[in-house]
Design a protein around this motif. Structure first.
Motif, short mmCIF file in Angstrom:
data_model
loop_
_atom_site.label_atom_id
_atom_site.label_comp_id
_atom_site.label_asym_id
_atom_site.label_seq_id
_atom_site.Cartn_x
_atom_site.Cartn_y
_atom_site.Cartn_z
N ALA A 62 0.82 -1.26 0.01
CA ALA A 62 0.06 -0.18 0.00
C ALA A 62 0.80 1.17 -0.09
O ALA A 62 2.10 1.27 0.09
N SER A 63 0.16 2.55 -0.03
CA SER A 63 0.90 3.66 -0.12
C SER A 63 -0.21 4.79 0.13
O SER A 63 -1.44 4.24 0.38
N GLY A 64 0.19 5.96 0.24
CA GLY A 64 -0.74 6.94 0.65
C GLY A 64 -0.20 8.01 1.69
O GLY A 64 0.84 8.40 1.66
N PRO A 66 5.67 12.21 8.48
CA PRO A 66 5.65 12.73 7.23
C PRO A 66 4.29 12.48 6.51
O PRO A 66 3.75 11.49 6.86
N PRO A 67 3.94 13.34 5.36
CA PRO A 67 2.70 13.33 5.03
C PRO A 67 2.25 12.10 3.79
O PRO A 67 1.47 11.87 3.23
N HIS A 68 3.60 11.46 3.66
CA HIS A 68 3.57 10.45 2.33
C HIS A 68 4.17 9.18 3.11
O HIS A 68 5.30 9.12 3.73
N LEU A 69 3.49 8.19 2.92
CA LEU A 69 3.83 6.78 3.65
C LEU A 69 5.07 6.02 2.64
O LEU A 69 5.67 5.06 3.32
N ALA A 72 10.10 1.27 1.23
CA ALA A 72 10.80 2.16 0.72
C ALA A 72 10.13 3.63 0.37
O ALA A 72 9.18 3.67 0.50
N LEU A 73 11.11 4.59 0.41
CA LEU A 73 10.84 6.08 -0.02
C LEU A 73 9.73 6.59 1.21
O LEU A 73 8.81 7.26 0.74
N ALA A 74 9.92 6.15 2.37
CA ALA A 74 9.28 6.83 3.60
C ALA A 74 9.27 8.34 3.57
O ALA A 74 10.25 9.01 3.37
N GLY A 75 8.00 9.07 3.40
CA GLY A 75 8.13 10.41 3.52
C GLY A 75 8.18 11.04 2.08
O GLY A 75 8.15 12.29 1.96
#
Length: 290
Positions: free
Chosen positions: A99-101, A113-116, A132-135
């Motif tokens: 998932a992401s969001g 941070p506002p992005h998972l 990966a790519l947290a935040g």
């Protein structure tokens, strides 16, 4: 989706007369979740962003603006106690989801941070771990092809690909949905305002798939065929990507869609209703209505 809320999403969904917050993405849909007026009340799913079936149990999962839910006896039942905004969602295998969001409103207020980025669950959505790519990344489209994961990040407008915890950026383009299959993991499709596009090199470059109808959502079936839905709700199928055959029509415009198999399809409408077909899109029944 060069803009945060996505140009392709708006184009493909507005072609069907949609507005607001669907899988296609809008400013509202891309915004982090806001807290419910009554902090003690469950806000429900909100806007539906993704659908899937756990192959271990056959359970239908609905991912939305306020968390992940299962469909049980026609009702949505929350999974765990998370109410994060699952903008992107896909089932990778038995009990394994990506998932992401955005985090919940409470987590953002607490400084998260506002992005998972990309997150993964190995226990059917009960708990999640960072991949990966947290935040940084906000993947509105996620697709698994064997051990490979593809994602479309609205922050950069790029298709990312990878295995394990390493993701590599690829082509930039405007898209709503991604499709790929385990049989040919290097081949990935994208639904765009210009039509379906295909990449033969893992998302590094795309070309227009000639002969394909305009589609909002698309999946590769287990046999390697293609199955998608048009902005007007018409289901379209193809064995080779060149010749397409129309099937039935959804009773609404889809804001989320997935082909679990060539026969079992799931779709959701703007009002949160969830539909299922067991005959490859010939007919649909309602399995949840708000």
């Amino acid at each position: 989706m060069i803009k945060k809320f996505g140009l392709a999403a708006g184009a493909l969904l507005l072609a069907a007369g949609l507005a607001g917050c669907g899988t296609g993405g809008t400013a509202e849909r891309d915004a982090p979740p806001t807290a419910a007026a009554d902090a003690d009340a469950d806000p429900g799913v909100g806007h539906v962003h993704g659908l899937g079936v756990d192959p271990a149990t056959g359970t239908v999962y609905v991912a939305g603006h306020f968390g992940l839910f299962t469909v049980e006896a026609g009702k949505l039942v929350r999974v765990g106690d998370r109410d994060a905004d699952h903008m992107g969602f896909t089932v990778a295998g038995p009990g394994t989801f990506y998932a992401s969001g955005h985090p919940s409103a409470q987590d953002i207020t607490a400084g998260q941070p506002p992005h998972l980025g990309l997150i993964r669950s190995a226990d059917a959505g009960a708990t999640w771990e960072q991949v990966a790519l947290a935040g940084k990344a906000d993947f509105h489209a996620l697709q698994v092809a064997g051990t490979r994961v593809y994602g479309y990040d609205t922050q950069t407008g790029q298709v990312w690909r990878g295995e394990g915890g390493s993701l590599t950026p690829g082509a930039r383009l405007d898209l709503l949905d991604l499709a790929a299959g385990a049989g040919k993991p290097e081949t990935v499709y994208a639904t765009t305002p210009d039509g379906v596009k295909v990449s033969a090199d893992g998302g590094r470059a795309f070309r227009l798939l000639k002969g394909a109808p305009l589609l909002s959502f698309l999946d590769v079936t287990d046999g390697g065929g293609l199955l998608g839905v048009a902005p007007d709700g018409r289901v379209q199928v193809s064995a080779d990507g060149a010749a397409w055959t129309p099937r039935g029509r959804l009773p609404m415009q889809a804001v989320a869609f997935t082909a679990v198999s060539a026969e079992r399809l799931l779709a959701a409408s703007m009002d949160g209703s969830v539909y299922e077909s067991t005959d490859g899109g010939g007919t649909f029944t309602t399995i949840h209505r708000p």
